[in-house]
Enzyme design. Structure first.
Site, PDB file in Angstrom:
ATOM      1  CG  ASP A  20      -7.629  -4.620  -2.253  1.00 50.18           C
ATOM      2  OD1 ASP A  20      -7.942  -3.809  -3.146  1.00 50.18           O
ATOM      3  OD2 ASP A  20      -6.686  -4.432  -1.462  1.00 50.18           O
ATOM      4  CD  GLU A  34      -7.542   1.537  -2.733  1.00 52.35           C
ATOM      5  OE1 GLU A  34      -7.308   0.327  -2.657  1.00 52.35           O
ATOM      6  OE2 GLU A  34      -6.820   2.338  -3.357  1.00 52.35           O
ATOM      7  CG  ASN A  43      -2.823  -4.327   3.901  1.00 52.57           C
ATOM      8  OD1 ASN A  43      -2.133  -3.924   4.821  1.00 52.57           O
ATOM      9  ND2 ASN A  43      -3.719  -3.561   3.296  1.00 52.57           N
ATOM     10  CD  GLN A  56      -3.081  -0.860   0.252  1.00 53.24           C
ATOM     11  OE1 GLN A  56      -3.311   0.270  -0.178  1.00 53.24           O
ATOM     12  NE2 GLN A  56      -3.786  -1.918  -0.118  1.00 53.24           N
ATOM     13  CB  CYS A  79      -7.475   0.897  -6.674  1.00 49.93           C
ATOM     14  SG  CYS A  79      -7.243  -0.389  -7.924  1.00 49.93           S
ATOM     15  CE1 TYR A 101      -8.274 -10.950  -8.207  1.00 50.49           C
ATOM     16  CE2 TYR A 101     -10.160 -10.642  -6.758  1.00 50.49           C
ATOM     17  CZ  TYR A 101      -9.642 -10.938  -7.999  1.00 50.49           C
ATOM     18  OH  TYR A 101     -10.480 -11.213  -9.036  1.00 50.49           O
TER      19      TYR A 101
END
Length: 367
Positions: free
Chosen positions: A297, A356, A219, A186, A322, A214
């Site tokens: 994501d 985002e 994260n 990120q 995104c 994904y």
């Protein structure tokens, strides 16, 4: 690289304009109140790549005009990057200028930093790197006391390690993340913390088990595991899978399994269409899971039609996007069966039109 104009006096107005644009873009949905998460106005970007320009005995970073690889200007300051990068990036050039061996045919410098203060610097060359280069690079590393990597065609020389350890304060805990050079992380650490805390909040009462597609280096996985009985997370990139496994151990998470599979393969495994040796080797029996929630994501291209169908099978959906355009397209399908409960904007990329989005959907009654 082309850099945005960092002007803190314009930040609030630009963020307000982004929010208005999203409200208009998603006006055909029944949106809940938009939750808005700001970025730091300067020193917010944890990674950056800079082209290097040679002019006689001089050596400097350049930025190009958007869409033009020839028109460039000299970079004298860079307030968008993190403080650790700012502290080293121009001192590095001062060191390289008089060193013919280290500067010759250097064309790019990449930086990766963390909120916890670590820095990795990658030097990219249009030449082979030999023992003489390694000896000079060792002196460079000792001088700065940070991690250095040399890259040229089909060559990667790691001076000590090719990763940094990020430490993020999330929901009252400190989470550890192994972040590997030249793999996805990120870019805006402060906003990433807000994203993780938002996802932690929206899934607090979800219960059951979570599947994450994904997952990257885990994260979201590390943060959300506490909200679920068990977690399956899938990722196709081997470097990211290995980092996720490291993070599971570092954070002492005992209810997560990482599978090196694509979303399509995982869907086939769930439906019993195919058997996968990797699944058997991992000791995972999907029949033992009670998946209530899916987290996606995806890349900018969004979810393909088959993955949208798969995602719609779950009662609760967390969608981190995104790209608002592909999110909008995917929501046309997902809102046939699910209701929008939460909608968040995370300003990952200040002073640009990018941002985002985070969406939480729950199954409609009877759907």
């Amino acid at each position: 690289m082309a850099l945005p104009v960092v002007d803190p006096s314009q930040y609030d107005a630009q963020l307000s304009e982004k929010k208005t644009d999203i409200e208009q873009q998603f006006a055909d949905f029944s949106l809940p109140g938009i939750e808005l998460f700001e970025s730091a106005k300067t020193a917010y970007r944890l990674r950056a790549e800079f082209r290097v320009w040679h002019e006689g005995d001089d050596l400097y970073y350049v930025m190009f005009q958007p869409g033009d690889k020839h028109q460039h200007s000299r970079l004298e300051t860079c307030p968008m990057v993190s403080e650790p990068i700012q502290q080293v990036m121009f001192k590095l050039l001062d060191y390289l200028r008089p060193n013919e061996l280290l500067r010759r045919r250097l064309f790019q410098v990449d930086f990766l930093s963390t909120l916890s203060g670590e820095v990795i610097v990658s030097l990219l060359y249009h030449k082979a790197l030999d023992e003489a280069w390694i000896e000079e690079a060792k002196k460079l590393k000792d001088h700065f006391g940070i991690h250095f990597i040399g890259r040229s065609r089909k060559t990667k020389i790691v001076m000590d390690q090719d990763y940094a350890l990020e430490r993020m304060p999330v929901g009252g805990r400190e989470l550890i993340y192994k972040q590997v050079e030249n793999s996805f992380t990120q870019p805006n650490g402060g906003v990433c913390v807000k994203m993780l805390e938002w996802a932690l909040d929206v899934t607090r009462d979800a219960g059951g088990d979570l599947v994450e597609l994904y997952c990257g280096n885990g994260n979201f996985t590390m943060a959300l595991a506490q909200n679920f009985d068990k977690v399956i997370a899938t990722e196709i990139a081997k470097v990211s899978v290995d980092a996720a496994q490291y993070n599971i151990a570092a954070n002492q998470v005992d209810n997560v399994k990482i599978l090196r599979m694509s979303s399509e393969e995982f869907s086939q495994a769930l439906q019993g269409v195919r058997e996968f040796r990797r699944l058997k080797q991992s000791g995972v029996n999907l029949a033992d899971y009670n998946f209530s929630t899916v987290l996606v994501d995806p890349p900018r291209s969004g979810l393909d039609d088959e993955t949208v169908k798969q995602v719609a099978e779950y009662d609760n959906i967390v969608y981190i996007s995104c790209n608002p355009e592909t999110l909008h397209e995917n929501l046309k399908q997902l809102t046939l069966t699910h209701r929008l409960q939460r909608f968040a904007l995370f300003d990952q990329f200040p002073y640009t039109h990018h941002l985002e989005c985070g969406v939480y959907l729950t199954r409609k009654q009877g759907a």
